[in-house]
Motif scaffolding. Structure first.
Motif, PDB file in Angstrom:
ATOM      1  N   TYR A 123       0.795  -1.224   0.000  1.00 59.82           N
ATOM      2  CA  TYR A 123       0.000   0.000   0.000  1.00 59.82           C
ATOM      3  C   TYR A 123       0.833   1.283   0.000  1.00 59.82           C
ATOM      4  O   TYR A 123       0.298   2.359  -0.259  1.00 59.82           O
ATOM      5  CB  TYR A 123      -0.970  -0.002   1.177  1.00 59.82           C
ATOM      6  N   THR A 124       2.118   1.198   0.274  1.00 61.43           N
ATOM      7  CA  THR A 124       2.938   2.408   0.122  1.00 61.43           C
ATOM      8  C   THR A 124       3.031   2.833  -1.337  1.00 61.43           C
ATOM      9  O   THR A 124       3.372   3.974  -1.627  1.00 61.43           O
ATOM     10  CB  THR A 124       4.357   2.190   0.682  1.00 61.43           C
ATOM     11  N   GLY A 125       2.705   1.913  -2.258  1.00 57.75           N
ATOM     12  CA  GLY A 125       2.659   2.275  -3.672  1.00 57.75           C
ATOM     13  C   GLY A 125       1.495   3.174  -4.017  1.00 57.75           C
ATOM     14  O   GLY A 125       1.434   3.742  -5.109  1.00 57.75           O
ATOM     15  N   TYR A 126       0.556   3.351  -3.069  1.00 58.24           N
ATOM     16  CA  TYR A 126      -0.600   4.220  -3.275  1.00 58.24           C
ATOM     17  C   TYR A 126      -0.440   5.585  -2.596  1.00 58.24           C
ATOM     18  O   TYR A 126      -1.403   6.349  -2.529  1.00 58.24           O
ATOM     19  CB  TYR A 126      -1.857   3.556  -2.706  1.00 58.24           C
TER      20      TYR A 126
ATOM     21  N   ALA B 157      -5.545   0.887   9.667  1.00 56.02           N
ATOM     22  CA  ALA B 157      -4.912  -0.437   9.547  1.00 56.02           C
ATOM     23  C   ALA B 157      -4.436  -0.940  10.901  1.00 56.02           C
ATOM     24  O   ALA B 157      -4.675  -2.104  11.266  1.00 56.02           O
ATOM     25  CB  ALA B 157      -3.753  -0.369   8.563  1.00 56.02           C
ATOM     26  N   LEU B 158      -3.770  -0.086  11.672  1.00 61.20           N
ATOM     27  CA  LEU B 158      -3.290  -0.484  12.999  1.00 61.20           C
ATOM     28  C   LEU B 158      -4.457  -0.744  13.948  1.00 61.20           C
ATOM     29  O   LEU B 158      -4.407  -1.651  14.788  1.00 61.20           O
ATOM     30  CB  LEU B 158      -2.362   0.594  13.562  1.00 61.20           C
ATOM     31  N   LEU B 159      -5.524   0.071  13.817  1.00 58.99           N
ATOM     32  CA  LEU B 159      -6.711  -0.135  14.656  1.00 58.99           C
ATOM     33  C   LEU B 159      -7.329  -1.502  14.384  1.00 58.99           C
ATOM     34  O   LEU B 159      -7.717  -2.227  15.319  1.00 58.99           O
ATOM     35  CB  LEU B 159      -7.727   0.973  14.392  1.00 58.99           C
ATOM     36  N   ILE B 160      -7.430  -1.877  13.119  1.00 57.19           N
ATOM     37  CA  ILE B 160      -8.009  -3.182  12.761  1.00 57.19           C
ATOM     38  C   ILE B 160      -7.157  -4.324  13.303  1.00 57.19           C
ATOM     39  O   ILE B 160      -7.684  -5.298  13.858  1.00 57.19           O
ATOM     40  CB  ILE B 160      -8.160  -3.286  11.229  1.00 57.19           C
ATOM     41  N   LEU B 161      -5.829  -4.212  13.177  1.00 57.61           N
ATOM     42  CA  LEU B 161      -4.947  -5.257  13.711  1.00 57.61           C
ATOM     43  C   LEU B 161      -5.108  -5.383  15.224  1.00 57.61           C
ATOM     44  O   LEU B 161      -5.126  -6.487  15.778  1.00 57.61           O
ATOM     45  CB  LEU B 161      -3.496  -4.949  13.351  1.00 57.61           C
TER      46      LEU B 161
ATOM     47  N   VAL C 135     -14.458  -4.684   6.073  1.00 57.01           N
ATOM     48  CA  VAL C 135     -15.186  -4.521   4.811  1.00 57.01           C
ATOM     49  C   VAL C 135     -15.267  -3.048   4.434  1.00 57.01           C
ATOM     50  O   VAL C 135     -15.010  -2.667   3.285  1.00 57.01           O
ATOM     51  CB  VAL C 135     -16.601  -5.127   4.924  1.00 57.01           C
ATOM     52  N   VAL C 136     -15.613  -2.191   5.414  1.00 54.11           N
ATOM     53  CA  VAL C 136     -15.688  -0.746   5.150  1.00 54.11           C
ATOM     54  C   VAL C 136     -14.326  -0.196   4.743  1.00 54.11           C
ATOM     55  O   VAL C 136     -14.206   0.602   3.798  1.00 54.11           O
ATOM     56  CB  VAL C 136     -16.211  -0.003   6.404  1.00 54.11           C
ATOM     57  N   PHE C 137     -13.298  -0.664   5.427  1.00 53.92           N
ATOM     58  CA  PHE C 137     -11.933  -0.225   5.127  1.00 53.92           C
ATOM     59  C   PHE C 137     -11.547  -0.605   3.706  1.00 53.92           C
ATOM     60  O   PHE C 137     -10.972   0.193   2.959  1.00 53.92           O
ATOM     61  CB  PHE C 137     -10.980  -0.856   6.139  1.00 53.92           C
ATOM     62  N   PHE C 138     -11.885  -1.830   3.319  1.00 56.43           N
ATOM     63  CA  PHE C 138     -11.578  -2.286   1.969  1.00 56.43           C
ATOM     64  C   PHE C 138     -12.312  -1.436   0.926  1.00 56.43           C
ATOM     65  O   PHE C 138     -11.737  -1.050  -0.092  1.00 56.43           O
ATOM     66  CB  PHE C 138     -11.965  -3.751   1.810  1.00 56.43           C
TER      67      PHE C 138
ATOM     68  N   PHE D 217     -12.598   2.100  -3.583  1.00 61.19           N
ATOM     69  CA  PHE D 217     -13.470   2.924  -4.409  1.00 61.19           C
ATOM     70  C   PHE D 217     -13.434   4.416  -4.092  1.00 61.19           C
ATOM     71  O   PHE D 217     -14.167   5.192  -4.706  1.00 61.19           O
ATOM     72  CB  PHE D 217     -14.927   2.430  -4.284  1.00 61.19           C
ATOM     73  N   THR D 218     -12.605   4.840  -3.151  1.00 57.24           N
ATOM     74  CA  THR D 218     -12.500   6.274  -2.837  1.00 57.24           C
ATOM     75  C   THR D 218     -11.035   6.666  -2.735  1.00 57.24           C
ATOM     76  O   THR D 218     -10.144   5.814  -2.725  1.00 57.24           O
ATOM     77  CB  THR D 218     -13.208   6.619  -1.510  1.00 57.24           C
ATOM     78  N   ASP D 219     -10.798   7.967  -2.647  1.00 64.83           N
ATOM     79  CA  ASP D 219      -9.436   8.466  -2.435  1.00 64.83           C
ATOM     80  C   ASP D 219      -9.259   8.934  -0.998  1.00 64.83           C
ATOM     81  O   ASP D 219      -8.407   9.756  -0.702  1.00 64.83           O
ATOM     82  CB  ASP D 219      -9.122   9.601  -3.413  1.00 64.83           C
ATOM     83  N   TYR D 220     -10.104   8.380  -0.083  1.00 67.71           N
ATOM     84  CA  TYR D 220     -10.060   8.785   1.316  1.00 67.71           C
ATOM     85  C   TYR D 220      -8.754   8.357   1.987  1.00 67.71           C
ATOM     86  O   TYR D 220      -8.245   9.049   2.860  1.00 67.71           O
ATOM     87  CB  TYR D 220     -11.253   8.176   2.060  1.00 67.71           C
TER      88      TYR D 220
END
Length: 578
Positions: free
Chosen positions: A232-235, A245-249, A276-279, A284-287
């Protein structure tokens, strides 16, 4: 459910054993990858130092600006704006002659380094230069801002001591923490890989499943974080991405702790919904991201999940770990239902045997060379042939470019051949899609720098030369196995008598390398090459390689330096076609 649990155990166990064994075969390679991660993490937590901005302008229209960053490792420095003594200076005119003028130079000097100098003519009293010099920090603090009227009599000497404490940004302790971990990367490499093999075996036989399932869950969360970070650093991720991401882990771990309680299960469902929301937000967004995915922007090229045996794309590694995470969570939930295959004592002895065996194997491969060499520079490979494009290969990428234009709030795509002539269409961007990539050799970056233009070209000698060559590789000689150099000296002396050229390559500065070679009476000189390239061609410091007609005949570690007699036997076998 029992069958699904058994299938999950077999898949997870075998994959962990396979992955750990492959990496144990090349512990130095895994250590290099960990060093890469540690360096990237340290940079992520590094705060930029303050900068000094200098601007010099005059009444003739000259306007020059430049900046430099304060170095936290240096003590306080002095910044000066000085006018030189009046002098005569000659300049070439349009006709090729020399015009002489009387004037003086204006200097800007920092730490005894001249950042700016300009000659000002002072011949005409009615047209004397007026120079404004301003110096400020990046945070806006004005160090000085003065107008200097230059003349035959003026003598401007402005000086400002730059105290380090004013401009240095205090770094997070995590910067030094991650940099310090690099020193222990080889130990982390062996421990993690041995743990993979031992845990995989323990999962298979069901030994101490409650404890093992916890450890393997934490380990796969760690791996998932690394592969996800790589991908994801490529994004160009925004801070909100890392936070979520850390919260989910963290929620996954907490849910696992309380999974047997009703509230724990509810938390697990909530975590699943958040995933699911995170994915969806990421897809589908640039959030969460600031740019489209670009492979070149990734901080780490690949995760090294299977060493050099299988090179997975970052997204493949990440999805693989997500699947493993799901399987391990299933095993974790079902852990009380799993029945061990053997008695506790037998299981303990079996796990100990596997752990000790894996450790011995790792130490052996680290001390000598990988048991199985999966690198492109393995013995038997003809590097010259690997670097030669096959007949009919595409040498440049085949791309398709689409021009995006906008009109009346609507966007449309056009090819270069049929872009709109209507001036109401406004160009927005160009989207380039890779249709067919160019052929790429698995061997790249092979370059040994000549010492000077008259020096031997080691790269050409190894790849294009005829006959045998011995290459002594030492990434950094000062960090290498010191007792090996006496054996390398003996080998070099014998090779010289036998007429076999010997070359040395290092990433250390040549000046110091020459002193080292002289002190150890080495019968060859060092040449420079890229550090990553040297770490790739042989996993030893120093190491020995025997080349013949562009091919690698054999390789030896610093603890198994061959004699010239042994090399002659290899040469004899080569001549006999064995």
């Amino acid at each position: 459910m029992k069958l699904l649990t058994s299938i999950a155990r077999i898949l997870v166990g075998l994959l962990f054993i396979f992955s750990g064994t492959i990496k144990l075969n090349d512990p130095k390679g895994t250590a290099y990858k960990l060093e890469e991660y540690f360096e990237v993490f340290a940079k992520d937590f590094t705060r930029p130092m303050d900068s000094i901005f200098i601007k010099v302008s005059d009444n003739y229209g000259t306007d020059t600006a430049f900046a430099f960053q304060v170095n936290e490792n240096n003590p306080g420095k002095t910044l000066q704006v000085n006018q030189s003594a009046v002098m005569k200076e000659g300049f070439e005119n349009e006709e090729g002659g020399i015009d002489t003028f009387t004037g003086s130079y204006l200097y800007v000097v920092y730490d005894n380094a001249r950042l700016y100098d300009e000659f000002y003519v002072l011949d005409d009293p009615s047209d004397l230069p007026k120079v404004t010099a301003s110096v400020r920090s990046g945070k806006g603090k004005v160090l000085f801002d003065k107008q200097l009227a230059l003349s035959m009599e003026s003598k401007h000497e402005l000086s400002k001591d730059l105290e380090l404490g004013e401009f240095v940004v205090k770094q997070s302790f995590l910067v030094d923490f991650f940099k310090g971990l690099k020193e222990f990367s080889i130990y982390f490499s062996i421990i993690i890989c041995v743990l993979e093999v031992a845990l995989g075996f323990a999962i298979l036989i069901g030994w101490q499943i409650r404890i093992v399932s916890w450890i393997i869950l934490l380990l796969i969360i760690f791996f998932t974080f690394l592969t996800g970070y790589t991908y994801y650093t490529g994004y160009c991720p925004k801070p909100v991405f890392m936070t979520l991401a850390l919260l989910i882990l963290l929620l996954i771990i907490v849910s696992a702790v309380y999974i047997e309680h009703k509230k724990g299960r509810y938390l697990g469902y909530f975590t699943l919904g958040l995933i699911v929301v995170f994915f969806l937000l990421c897809r589908f967004t640039d959030y969460c991201f600031a740019c489209e995915f670009t492979e070149g922007k990734m901080r780490v090229s690949d995760c090294g999940c299977f060493g050099d045996f299988i090179k997975l794309k970052p997204w493949t590694s990440f999805y693989k770990d997500l699947i493993l995470l799901i399987l391990i969570l299933f095993i974790f939930i079902r852990r009380k239902k799993i029945v061990p295959l053997f008695s506790p004592l037998f299981g303990l002895n079996a796990v100990l045997v596997v752990t000790i065996g894996a450790t011995v194997f790792a130490v052996y491969c680290n001390t000598f060379l990988p048991a199985w060499d999966f690198l492109p520079y393995k013995a038997g490979n003809n590097i010259r042939e690997l670097m030669t494009p096959p007949k009919g290969a595409r040498l440049v990428d085949l791309n398709r470019s689409v021009l995006v234009y906008e009109k009346d709030g609507k966007r449309d795509s056009f090819t270069i051949e049929n872009y709109p002539k209507d001036t109401n269409w406004k160009y927005v961007t160009t989207v380039t899609t890779l249709i067919e990539p160019a052929w790429k050799s698995e061997v790249h970056g092979f370059q040994v720098e000549p010492r000077n233009e008259n020096d031997v070209n080691v790269t050409d000698s190894l790849l294009q030369g005829k006959g045998y060559y011995i290459l002594v590789v030492s990434t950094h000689y000062e960090e290498g196995h010191k007792s090996a150099w006496q054996y390398i000296k003996s080998l070099g002396d014998e090779a010289k008598k036998a007429g076999v050229p010997v070359y040395g390559v290092t990433a250390s500065p040549l000046k110091e390398a020459d002193v080292f070679a002289a002190e150890n009476q080495l019968p060859f000189r060092f040449h420079n090459a890229d550090e990553t390239f040297l770490k790739t061609i042989i996993r030893s410091n120093p190491g020995i390689m025997l080349w013949h007609d562009g091919a690698i005949i054999d390789k030896w570690s610093c603890r198994s330096i061959p004699s010239m007699q042994k090399i002659k036997k290899l040469m004899e076998k080569k001549r006999e076609g064995k």
